[in-house]
Scaffold this motif. Structure first.
Motif, PDB file in Angstrom:
ATOM      1  N   SER A  88      41.625  37.032  30.746  1.00  0.00           N
ATOM      2  CA  SER A  88      41.888  38.414  30.364  1.00  0.00           C
ATOM      3  C   SER A  88      42.857  38.448  29.195  1.00  0.00           C
ATOM      4  O   SER A  88      43.990  37.953  29.315  1.00  0.00           O
ATOM      5  N   PRO A  89      42.470  39.024  28.049  1.00  0.00           N
ATOM      6  CA  PRO A  89      43.405  39.120  26.923  1.00  0.00           C
ATOM      7  C   PRO A  89      44.619  39.979  27.250  1.00  0.00           C
ATOM      8  O   PRO A  89      45.729  39.701  26.778  1.00  0.00           O
ATOM      9  N   ARG A  90      44.425  41.012  28.031  1.00  0.00           N
ATOM     10  CA  ARG A  90      45.517  41.941  28.312  1.00  0.00           C
ATOM     11  C   ARG A  90      46.542  41.348  29.265  1.00  0.00           C
ATOM     12  O   ARG A  90      47.746  41.484  29.070  1.00  0.00           O
ATOM     13  N   TYR A  91      46.074  40.706  30.322  1.00  0.00           N
ATOM     14  CA  TYR A  91      46.977  40.159  31.332  1.00  0.00           C
ATOM     15  C   TYR A  91      47.311  38.695  31.082  1.00  0.00           C
ATOM     16  O   TYR A  91      48.196  38.152  31.756  1.00  0.00           O
ATOM     17  N   ASN A  92      46.572  38.056  30.179  1.00  0.00           N
ATOM     18  CA  ASN A  92      46.762  36.637  29.868  1.00  0.00           C
ATOM     19  C   ASN A  92      46.675  35.784  31.141  1.00  0.00           C
ATOM     20  O   ASN A  92      47.468  34.868  31.358  1.00  0.00           O
ATOM     21  N   GLN A  93      45.697  36.125  31.985  1.00  0.00           N
ATOM     22  CA  GLN A  93      45.457  35.398  33.222  1.00  0.00           C
ATOM     23  C   GLN A  93      43.952  35.179  33.379  1.00  0.00           C
ATOM     24  O   GLN A  93      43.151  35.946  32.827  1.00  0.00           O
ATOM     25  N   SER A  96      39.218  35.450  37.220  1.00  0.00           N
ATOM     26  CA  SER A  96      38.982  35.165  38.637  1.00  0.00           C
ATOM     27  C   SER A  96      40.240  35.371  39.470  1.00  0.00           C
ATOM     28  O   SER A  96      40.164  35.837  40.615  1.00  0.00           O
ATOM     29  N   ASP A  97      41.416  35.049  38.907  1.00  0.00           N
ATOM     30  CA  ASP A  97      42.667  35.257  39.648  1.00  0.00           C
ATOM     31  C   ASP A  97      42.957  36.745  39.818  1.00  0.00           C
ATOM     32  O   ASP A  97      43.407  37.184  40.892  1.00  0.00           O
ATOM     33  N   LEU A  98      42.703  37.529  38.764  1.00  0.00           N
ATOM     34  CA  LEU A  98      42.932  38.971  38.837  1.00  0.00           C
ATOM     35  C   LEU A  98      42.024  39.606  39.887  1.00  0.00           C
ATOM     36  O   LEU A  98      42.461  40.434  40.692  1.00  0.00           O
ATOM     37  N   ILE A  99      40.755  39.206  39.875  1.00  0.00           N
ATOM     38  CA  ILE A  99      39.799  39.770  40.834  1.00  0.00           C
ATOM     39  C   ILE A  99      40.129  39.328  42.253  1.00  0.00           C
ATOM     40  O   ILE A  99      40.069  40.129  43.200  1.00  0.00           O
ATOM     41  N   ALA A 100      40.492  38.058  42.411  1.00  0.00           N
ATOM     42  CA  ALA A 100      40.810  37.542  43.752  1.00  0.00           C
ATOM     43  C   ALA A 100      42.006  38.271  44.352  1.00  0.00           C
ATOM     44  O   ALA A 100      42.071  38.471  45.577  1.00  0.00           O
ATOM     45  N   ALA A 101      42.957  38.675  43.498  1.00  0.00           N
ATOM     46  CA  ALA A 101      44.140  39.361  44.003  1.00  0.00           C
ATOM     47  C   ALA A 101      43.820  40.786  44.461  1.00  0.00           C
ATOM     48  O   ALA A 101      44.458  41.305  45.380  1.00  0.00           O
ATOM     49  N   ARG A 102      42.825  41.422  43.822  1.00  0.00           N
ATOM     50  CA  ARG A 102      42.493  42.810  44.152  1.00  0.00           C
ATOM     51  C   ARG A 102      41.316  42.940  45.114  1.00  0.00           C
ATOM     52  O   ARG A 102      41.151  43.983  45.750  1.00  0.00           O
ATOM     53  N   LEU A 103      40.474  41.907  45.190  1.00  0.00           N
ATOM     54  CA  LEU A 103      39.234  42.004  45.967  1.00  0.00           C
ATOM     55  C   LEU A 103      39.458  42.335  47.441  1.00  0.00           C
ATOM     56  O   LEU A 103      38.745  43.199  47.990  1.00  0.00           O
ATOM     57  N   PRO A 104      40.394  41.681  48.146  1.00  0.00           N
ATOM     58  CA  PRO A 104      40.563  42.012  49.574  1.00  0.00           C
ATOM     59  C   PRO A 104      40.874  43.485  49.813  1.00  0.00           C
ATOM     60  O   PRO A 104      40.367  44.078  50.781  1.00  0.00           O
ATOM     61  N   ASN A 105      41.686  44.091  48.943  1.00  0.00           N
ATOM     62  CA  ASN A 105      42.014  45.509  49.114  1.00  0.00           C
ATOM     63  C   ASN A 105      40.782  46.389  48.975  1.00  0.00           C
ATOM     64  O   ASN A 105      40.580  47.326  49.756  1.00  0.00           O
ATOM     65  N   PHE A 293      37.114  43.556  28.206  1.00  0.00           N
ATOM     66  CA  PHE A 293      35.721  43.408  28.587  1.00  0.00           C
ATOM     67  C   PHE A 293      35.491  42.223  29.526  1.00  0.00           C
ATOM     68  O   PHE A 293      34.567  42.250  30.331  1.00  0.00           O
ATOM     69  N   ASN A 294      36.290  41.189  29.433  1.00  0.00           N
ATOM     70  CA  ASN A 294      36.132  40.054  30.331  1.00  0.00           C
ATOM     71  C   ASN A 294      36.356  40.468  31.789  1.00  0.00           C
ATOM     72  O   ASN A 294      35.621  40.050  32.692  1.00  0.00           O
ATOM     73  N   VAL A 295      37.373  41.290  32.010  1.00  0.00           N
ATOM     74  CA  VAL A 295      37.645  41.772  33.358  1.00  0.00           C
ATOM     75  C   VAL A 295      36.517  42.683  33.837  1.00  0.00           C
ATOM     76  O   VAL A 295      36.046  42.581  34.975  1.00  0.00           O
ATOM     77  N   LEU A 296      36.052  43.562  32.961  1.00  0.00           N
ATOM     78  CA  LEU A 296      34.959  44.459  33.331  1.00  0.00           C
ATOM     79  C   LEU A 296      33.696  43.681  33.666  1.00  0.00           C
ATOM     80  O   LEU A 296      33.006  43.987  34.648  1.00  0.00           O
TER      81      LEU A 296
END
Length: 328
Positions: A88-93, A96-105, A293-296
Motif C-alpha cells: 500500500s503506497p499510503r500505509y507503506n505496508q 495482505s497485512d492491512l486486510i488481515a488486520a481488518r478481516l476478522p472484524n 488501488f492496491n488495497v482496493l
C-alpha cells in the motif's frame, strides 16, 4: 455418506469455474480502477502541501505509477502468482497485512448481520404465511416495507440516537472500549455490545427481503400435492409447516443469501463508516479517498473469493435441503 459424492462434485465444479472467473474479475477491476483520475502519489503529494514536480515524479516512479497500464497489470499478476497483494503506497505496508488486520472484524459483523437477517426474516415470513391476510401478516408486511425502504445509514444514525444517546444502553461506535483493559469474557461481551448496532443496521434491509421471500415461497409450497398428502395423513399443522413447507421454501432464501453476501460487503462500507467500525468496509472507503488501488484490488479480490466459496456452500446446502436437486 451417500451425499459425499454430491459434495465432492459440487466442490470440483466450483474449483473449475472459479479460476477463470477470478482472473477475469482481477483484470476488469484493475482497468476500471485505472480509469479513476489521480493515484496515491497525487494524494500524498497534495497532503504534503509543498510537493514539487520532481517530488511527484519520484513518487510515481517509486510505486510504478509511471509505467504503462499493461506493464502495471503484468506486475500485479506476477505478485498474485507469488501470493502477494503488493504494498500500500499510503500505509507503506503489505496489503495482505492491512486486510488481515481488518478481516476478522468485517467477517464477524457480516456473519452476525446475515444470521440475524436470516433468523428474523424467515421467522417473520413464516408468521406472515401462517396468518396470511390477518393482522400479524399486515403488521409484519408494513415493517418489512419500512426496513426495505429506509437507507441503512439513516437507520444507523437513528439507532445511535436512541440506544446510545437517549438510553445509553449500547456504545455508539468502535470495536471495543478504549483503555478499559478488559480480558476474558468481559472483553468478549464488550466487543459483542459494540457489534449489536452495526449488525442490526446492516441486517434490517435483508430482513425485509427474506421475510417477503419466505412468505411467498411458503404460500406456493402449501398449494402443492405433497403438502396436501401430508395433511391427509393426519400430521399436525406445525409438523407440516416445519417438515414439508418451510424446508422447501428455504431453498430460494439460501440462494438469495449467497447472492447477498457481496451486497453485505458493500453495505459494510456505509455501516462501518457510520459506526467507526475498523473493518474492510471502512478500509475500502479510506482506500478510495486515498486512491490506494492496491488495497482496493485486494479487497475486491477477497470479496470475489468469498462469493465463490459461499456459492459452493449454498450448492451443498441446497442439495441437503432437497435431495432431488442434482449437482451438475
Amino acid at each position: 455418506m451417500r451425499s459425499l459424492p454430491r459434495i465432492l462434485k459440487a466442490l470440483r465444479r466450483t474449483a473449475v469455474q472459479a479460476v477463470p472467473t477470478i482472473i477475469g474479475i482481477v483484470i476488469l477491476n484493475f482497468f476500471l480502477l485505472r480509469l479513476t483520475p489521480g493515484d496515491a502519489a497525487d494524494v500524498l503529494a497534495g497532503e504534503a502541501g509543498a510537493a514539487t514536480v520532481e517530488t511527484l515524479a519520484a513518487l510515481k516512479a517509486k510505486f510504478g505509477f509511471d509505467l504503462p497500464a499493461l506493464q502495471q497489470l503484468v506486475a500485479y499478476l506476477n505478485n498474485l502468482a507469488h501470493f502477494s497483494l503488493g504494498v500500500s503506497p499510503r500505509y507503506n505496508q503489505p496489503v495482505s497485512d492491512l486486510i488481515a488486520a481488518r478481516l476478522p472484524n468485517t467477517l464477524s459483523l457480516m456473519g452476525l448481520a446475515l444470521g440475524f437477517a436470516l433468523v428474523i426474516g424467515i421467522t417473520f415470513g413464516a408468521v406472515m404465511a401462517s396468518f396470511v391476510g390477518r393482522v400479524p401478516d399486515k403488521v409484519l408486511s408494513v415493517l418489512s416495507l419500512l426496513f426495505y425502504s429506509i437507507p441503512s445509514f439513516w437507520i444507523g444514525l437513528m439507532l445511535i440516537v436512541l440506544f446510545s444517546v437517549k438510553l445509553g444502553w449500547l456504545p455508539s461506535g468502535g470495536a471495543e472500549s478504549i483503555g478499559a483493559g478488559l480480558t476474558g469474557w468481559e472483553s468478549i461481551l464488550d466487543r459483542a455490545r459494540h457489534q449489536v448496532l452495526p449488525a442490526i443496521s446492516l441486517a434490517l434491509f435483508y430482513v425485509a427481503i427474506y421475510a417477503r421471500l419466505t412468505r411467498g415461497d411458503m404460500l406456493e409450497v402449501k398449494a402443492q400435492d405433497h403438502v396436501r398428502t401430508a395433511r391427509a395423513k393426519g400430521l399436525s399443522p406445525f409438523a407440516v409447516t416445519r417438515g414439508h413447507v418451510l424446508r422447501n421454501a428455504l431453498i430460494p432464501v439460501t440462494t438469495m443469501a449467497g447472492i447477498h453476501l457481496a451486497g453485505l460487503m458493500g453495505g459494510a462500507v456505509v455501516v462501518e463508516t457510520v459506526y467507526s467500525w475498523p473493518g474492510l468496509g471502512r478500509l475500502a472507503y479510506e482506500a478510495v479517498m486515498g486512491r490506494d488501488f492496491n488495497v482496493l484490488l485486494g479487497i475486491l479480490l477477497l470479496s470475489s473469493l468469498l462469493v465463490v466459496v459461499t456459492n459452493a456452500l449454498i450448492d451443498i446446502l441446497q442439495a441437503w435441503l432437497d435431495p432431488r436437486i442434482e449437482v451438475r
